[in-house]
Design a protein around this motif. Structure first.
Motif, PDB file in Angstrom:
ATOM      1  N   PHE A 201       0.842  -1.193   0.000  1.00  0.00           N
ATOM      2  CA  PHE A 201       0.000   0.000   0.000  1.00  0.00           C
ATOM      3  C   PHE A 201       0.878   1.244   0.000  1.00  0.00           C
ATOM      4  O   PHE A 201       1.809   1.372   0.801  1.00  0.00           O
ATOM      5  N   THR A 202       0.586   2.156  -0.912  1.00  0.00           N
ATOM      6  CA  THR A 202       1.265   3.447  -0.952  1.00  0.00           C
ATOM      7  C   THR A 202       0.233   4.529  -1.235  1.00  0.00           C
ATOM      8  O   THR A 202      -0.939   4.245  -1.498  1.00  0.00           O
ATOM      9  N   LEU A 203       0.685   5.763  -1.219  1.00  0.00           N
ATOM     10  CA  LEU A 203      -0.196   6.893  -1.506  1.00  0.00           C
ATOM     11  C   LEU A 203      -0.245   7.184  -3.001  1.00  0.00           C
ATOM     12  O   LEU A 203      -0.317   8.341  -3.423  1.00  0.00           O
ATOM     13  N   SER A 204      -0.224   6.134  -3.808  1.00  0.00           N
ATOM     14  CA  SER A 204      -0.405   6.255  -5.246  1.00  0.00           C
ATOM     15  C   SER A 204      -1.870   6.574  -5.517  1.00  0.00           C
ATOM     16  O   SER A 204      -2.719   6.457  -4.622  1.00  0.00           O
ATOM     17  N   PRO A 205      -2.222   6.982  -6.740  1.00  0.00           N
ATOM     18  CA  PRO A 205      -3.638   7.234  -7.037  1.00  0.00           C
ATOM     19  C   PRO A 205      -4.531   6.037  -6.714  1.00  0.00           C
ATOM     20  O   PRO A 205      -5.627   6.201  -6.171  1.00  0.00           O
ATOM     21  N   GLU A 206      -4.052   4.818  -7.025  1.00  0.00           N
ATOM     22  CA  GLU A 206      -4.846   3.624  -6.723  1.00  0.00           C
ATOM     23  C   GLU A 206      -4.958   3.417  -5.211  1.00  0.00           C
ATOM     24  O   GLU A 206      -6.025   3.066  -4.697  1.00  0.00           O
ATOM     25  N   GLY A 207      -3.838   3.639  -4.515  1.00  0.00           N
ATOM     26  CA  GLY A 207      -3.858   3.478  -3.067  1.00  0.00           C
ATOM     27  C   GLY A 207      -4.767   4.486  -2.390  1.00  0.00           C
ATOM     28  O   GLY A 207      -5.509   4.152  -1.453  1.00  0.00           O
ATOM     29  N   LEU A 208      -4.733   5.730  -2.845  1.00  0.00           N
ATOM     30  CA  LEU A 208      -5.591   6.763  -2.264  1.00  0.00           C
ATOM     31  C   LEU A 208      -7.061   6.483  -2.534  1.00  0.00           C
ATOM     32  O   LEU A 208      -7.920   6.738  -1.684  1.00  0.00           O
ATOM     33  N   GLU A 209      -7.352   5.945  -3.716  1.00  0.00           N
ATOM     34  CA  GLU A 209      -8.743   5.595  -4.032  1.00  0.00           C
ATOM     35  C   GLU A 209      -9.243   4.497  -3.098  1.00  0.00           C
ATOM     36  O   GLU A 209     -10.368   4.558  -2.579  1.00  0.00           O
ATOM     37  N   GLY A 233       4.671   5.925  -2.880  1.00  0.00           N
ATOM     38  CA  GLY A 233       4.260   5.367  -4.162  1.00  0.00           C
ATOM     39  C   GLY A 233       5.112   5.792  -5.331  1.00  0.00           C
ATOM     40  O   GLY A 233       4.589   6.177  -6.378  1.00  0.00           O
ATOM     41  N   GLY A 234       6.431   5.746  -5.189  1.00  0.00           N
ATOM     42  CA  GLY A 234       7.326   6.088  -6.287  1.00  0.00           C
ATOM     43  C   GLY A 234       7.688   7.551  -6.374  1.00  0.00           C
ATOM     44  O   GLY A 234       8.557   7.929  -7.163  1.00  0.00           O
ATOM     45  N   ALA A 235       7.052   8.407  -5.590  1.00  0.00           N
ATOM     46  CA  ALA A 235       7.396   9.831  -5.604  1.00  0.00           C
ATOM     47  C   ALA A 235       8.758  10.040  -4.945  1.00  0.00           C
ATOM     48  O   ALA A 235       9.112   9.347  -3.988  1.00  0.00           O
ATOM     49  N   ASP A 236       9.515  10.986  -5.455  1.00  0.00           N
ATOM     50  CA  ASP A 236      10.822  11.320  -4.902  1.00  0.00           C
ATOM     51  C   ASP A 236      10.621  12.165  -3.649  1.00  0.00           C
ATOM     52  O   ASP A 236      10.077  13.271  -3.717  1.00  0.00           O
ATOM     53  N   SER A 237      11.053  11.659  -2.496  1.00  0.00           N
ATOM     54  CA  SER A 237      10.810  12.354  -1.231  1.00  0.00           C
ATOM     55  C   SER A 237      11.572  13.667  -1.117  1.00  0.00           C
ATOM     56  O   SER A 237      11.331  14.438  -0.185  1.00  0.00           O
ATOM     57  N   GLU A 242       6.412  16.456  -6.146  1.00  0.00           N
ATOM     58  CA  GLU A 242       5.992  15.058  -6.101  1.00  0.00           C
ATOM     59  C   GLU A 242       5.454  14.686  -4.720  1.00  0.00           C
ATOM     60  O   GLU A 242       4.490  13.923  -4.605  1.00  0.00           O
ATOM     61  N   VAL A 243       6.063  15.215  -3.675  1.00  0.00           N
ATOM     62  CA  VAL A 243       5.572  14.938  -2.321  1.00  0.00           C
ATOM     63  C   VAL A 243       4.195  15.567  -2.125  1.00  0.00           C
ATOM     64  O   VAL A 243       3.282  14.955  -1.566  1.00  0.00           O
ATOM     65  N   ARG A 244       4.024  16.791  -2.597  1.00  0.00           N
ATOM     66  CA  ARG A 244       2.713  17.450  -2.493  1.00  0.00           C
ATOM     67  C   ARG A 244       1.639  16.669  -3.245  1.00  0.00           C
ATOM     68  O   ARG A 244       0.489  16.588  -2.802  1.00  0.00           O
ATOM     69  N   GLU A 245       2.006  16.109  -4.379  1.00  0.00           N
ATOM     70  CA  GLU A 245       1.045  15.352  -5.180  1.00  0.00           C
ATOM     71  C   GLU A 245       0.503  14.152  -4.412  1.00  0.00           C
ATOM     72  O   GLU A 245      -0.622  13.710  -4.651  1.00  0.00           O
ATOM     73  N   ARG A 246       1.291  13.630  -3.475  1.00  0.00           N
ATOM     74  CA  ARG A 246       0.849  12.500  -2.655  1.00  0.00           C
ATOM     75  C   ARG A 246       0.141  12.968  -1.379  1.00  0.00           C
ATOM     76  O   ARG A 246      -0.858  12.374  -0.961  1.00  0.00           O
ATOM     77  N   LEU A 247       0.667  14.020  -0.759  1.00  0.00           N
ATOM     78  CA  LEU A 247       0.152  14.420   0.552  1.00  0.00           C
ATOM     79  C   LEU A 247      -1.126  15.251   0.484  1.00  0.00           C
ATOM     80  O   LEU A 247      -1.961  15.174   1.394  1.00  0.00           O
ATOM     81  N   MET A 248      -1.297  16.053  -0.570  1.00  0.00           N
ATOM     82  CA  MET A 248      -2.495  16.893  -0.639  1.00  0.00           C
ATOM     83  C   MET A 248      -3.781  16.066  -0.692  1.00  0.00           C
ATOM     84  O   MET A 248      -4.744  16.372   0.017  1.00  0.00           O
ATOM     85  N   PRO A 249      -3.855  14.997  -1.511  1.00  0.00           N
ATOM     86  CA  PRO A 249      -5.068  14.166  -1.460  1.00  0.00           C
ATOM     87  C   PRO A 249      -5.265  13.503  -0.101  1.00  0.00           C
ATOM     88  O   PRO A 249      -6.396  13.318   0.347  1.00  0.00           O
ATOM     89  N   ILE A 283      10.534  20.129   1.612  1.00  0.00           N
ATOM     90  CA  ILE A 283       9.855  21.014   2.559  1.00  0.00           C
ATOM     91  C   ILE A 283       8.353  20.756   2.571  1.00  0.00           C
ATOM     92  O   ILE A 283       7.648  21.141   3.509  1.00  0.00           O
ATOM     93  N   ALA A 284       7.835  20.064   1.548  1.00  0.00           N
ATOM     94  CA  ALA A 284       6.395  19.790   1.470  1.00  0.00           C
ATOM     95  C   ALA A 284       5.900  18.989   2.670  1.00  0.00           C
ATOM     96  O   ALA A 284       4.748  19.144   3.085  1.00  0.00           O
ATOM     97  N   PHE A 285       6.731  18.115   3.236  1.00  0.00           N
ATOM     98  CA  PHE A 285       6.303  17.358   4.414  1.00  0.00           C
ATOM     99  C   PHE A 285       5.887  18.321   5.522  1.00  0.00           C
ATOM    100  O   PHE A 285       4.858  18.140   6.178  1.00  0.00           O
ATOM    101  N   TYR A 286       6.702  19.338   5.739  1.00  0.00           N
ATOM    102  CA  TYR A 286       6.431  20.321   6.793  1.00  0.00           C
ATOM    103  C   TYR A 286       5.309  21.267   6.380  1.00  0.00           C
ATOM    104  O   TYR A 286       4.455  21.633   7.192  1.00  0.00           O
ATOM    105  N   ALA A 287       5.302  21.665   5.103  1.00  0.00           N
ATOM    106  CA  ALA A 287       4.350  22.678   4.645  1.00  0.00           C
ATOM    107  C   ALA A 287       2.923  22.151   4.581  1.00  0.00           C
ATOM    108  O   ALA A 287       1.978  22.852   4.963  1.00  0.00           O
ATOM    109  N   VAL A 288       2.737  20.935   4.086  1.00  0.00           N
ATOM    110  CA  VAL A 288       1.384  20.393   3.940  1.00  0.00           C
ATOM    111  C   VAL A 288       0.778  20.062   5.304  1.00  0.00           C
ATOM    112  O   VAL A 288      -0.425  20.234   5.518  1.00  0.00           O
ATOM    113  N   ALA A 289       1.597  19.594   6.233  1.00  0.00           N
ATOM    114  CA  ALA A 289       1.097  19.236   7.563  1.00  0.00           C
ATOM    115  C   ALA A 289       0.549  20.472   8.267  1.00  0.00           C
ATOM    116  O   ALA A 289       1.178  21.528   8.272  1.00  0.00           O
ATOM    117  N   ARG A 290      -0.625  20.332   8.876  1.00  0.00           N
ATOM    118  CA  ARG A 290      -1.215  21.441   9.626  1.00  0.00           C
ATOM    119  C   ARG A 290      -0.650  21.532  11.034  1.00  0.00           C
ATOM    120  O   ARG A 290      -0.820  22.556  11.712  1.00  0.00           O
TER     121      ARG A 290
END
Length: 444
Positions: A201-209, A233-237, A242-249, A283-290
């Motif tokens: 399981f990863t935060l890929s589009p299929e995993g998020l669905e 899910g294959g995104a470069d950390s 790429e990190v935002r693309e996984r974390l925002m959903p 920095i997206a890890f820190y920025a997306v987190a509330r």
């Protein structure tokens, strides 16, 4: 005749060529539509129009032909392009910002827990999950299990610790969690031409669905992904986009279902960076987190940890809390497991103090004085290097240092104690090493 048609028709008659789309600028919508349809004729029809236009000298005849085209030509099919999906603020109902059971984690938000390896991050997250299955507040002191309420449902994603050897013994046997309200996401089932296939399981589009469907089904109140960087899910950390693309959903799912979602992460090794830039890679890890929480070691007491609420976009920051990992004996077969034990003593060092001490090595607490140690040294020096212990306690309290913190500071800078006199009238003194009596009497 349409006054906007005259210059266009004049060009047609003068140059003997077909209408161009650039010629349509400035015309009324009616004439532009007619001319555009004529120009839009393709193949042989287009050639016929060119030949016919080349033979005409009467502007009125051309205009009449355009009108005929407008009547006879079928309407062009409407094409649908990308459209913005919007909401008016007037349709949105305000929601309160709430902590889960008035504890540490925010409801309906994605947040991060960060710290160096080996500090007990996973254990405190397992404790939080166990508490939630019983409807208890977290974190709570070792003196109380916290007030119980309606139990929640939790999801756990993690592949570093064994479910059989770690998760179950810690959550259920040691912490008393409800195993029927604790669900582990082991894998993602993917349909292929050869049938279903299990994958991580990863935060890929299929995993998020699939996660969306699971959250819709069980309505979890708390979810942990441990570690978050291992499930991208294959995104470069290290790539922000790429990190935002996984974390925002993922953050959207947290908001949709009111779930507190916590991602666990190690700190990166760049000790020169500010705290915000030491969360994972991008920095997206820190920025997306509330909200972002850190676990760090007490510089003066290496076995003690502190839980810091360092970032809070939605609510005020909570006070830091201290804890230790202590052994909990289960039975002869399972042995002991480590669980967090929270203390009530104030955390009298900052996150920056702890990170700086950690960067200096395991003996940093001996090289750098903490604030309570400095207070104690100052008090004793102002009294000639030694002072009655009760007087020291009293002065330190006025300076915001608790009794327990002062006692830890005493050991940290080598302060000794000795008693002068005998019986009820005797007095206990604290002395700096250089001012200690050569032959101290019984220590207090």
């Amino acid at each position: 005749m349409d006054r906007h048609a005259i210059p266009i028709l004049a060009r047609v008659l003068a140059n003997r060529h077909e209408l161009a789309f650039t010629d349509l600028a400035g015309m009324t919508p009616r004439f532009a539509e007619i001319a555009g349809r004529m120009v839009g004729q393709n193949g042989s029809a287009r050639t016929v129009w060119q030949e016919w236009l080349g033979e005409q000298t009467d502007a009125a005849a051309i205009l009449q032909a355009l009108v005929v085209v407008n009547v006879a030509a079928p309407a062009a099919e409407a094409t649908v392009g990308p459209r913005l999906r919007t909401r008016k603020l007037s349709t949105i109902t305000a929601k309160p910002v709430e902590y889960l059971r008035d504890g540490a984690f925010l409801k309906g938000a994605f947040q991060m827990l960060v710290g160096d390896p080996g500090l007990g991050k996973t254990r405190i997250l397992l404790q939080a999950l166990a508490a939630e299955t019983r409807g208890r507040q977290w974190p709570y002191s070792s003196d109380s299990d916290g007030a119980a309420g309606e139990p929640g449902y939790v999801l756990y994603v993690g592949h570093e610790d064994s479910a059989e050897r770690v998760i179950r013994p810690v959550v259920v046997d040691a912490l008393g969690g409800d195993s029927s309200r604790f669900e582990i996401i082991d894998s993602l089932e993917v349909q292929t031409r050869k049938g279903p296939r299990d994958s991580m399981f990863t935060l890929s589009p299929e995993g998020l669905e699939a996660l969306d469907a699971k959250m819709r089904e069980v309505r979890p109140t708390l979810m942990v992904i441990d570690p978050i960087g291992g499930h991208l899910g294959g995104a470069d950390s290290f790539k922000d986009s790429e990190v935002r693309e996984r974390l925002m959903p993922l953050a959207h799912l947290a908001d949709t279902y009111g779930t507190a979602i916590v991602g666990n992460s190690h700190m990166n090794k760049d000790q020169q960076k500010a705290v915000a830039y030491r969360v994972g890679g991008a920095i997206a890890f820190y920025a997306v987190a509330r909200a972002v929480y850190y676990v760090a070691t007490d510089p003066a007491e290496p076995t003690r940890r502190a839980f810091f609420h360092q970032k809070g976009n939605m609510a005020e920051l909570r006070e830091a809390m201290g804890f230790s990992i202590v052994g909990h004996y289960l039975n002869p077969e399972l042995g002991s497991v480590g669980v967090p034990s929270w203390d009530t003593s104030p955390v009298e060092f900052t996150l920056e103090d702890a990170l700086r001490a950690a960067s200096e090595g395991p003996d940093a607490h001996q090289k750098r004085e903490t604030a309570p140690q400095t207070v104690l040294r100052t008090i004793l020096l102002s009294r000639g290097g030694r002072a009655p212990s009760e007087e020291v306690y009293s002065l330190a309290e006025t300076m915001g240092v608790s009794r327990r913190s002062l006692e830890r500071a005493k050991d940290g800078i080598g302060v000794t104690s000795h008693r002068e006199g005998f019986g009820p009238g005797s007095t206990s003194y604290w002395c700096l090493p250089a001012y200690a009596p050569s032959a101290p009497k019984a220590a207090a």
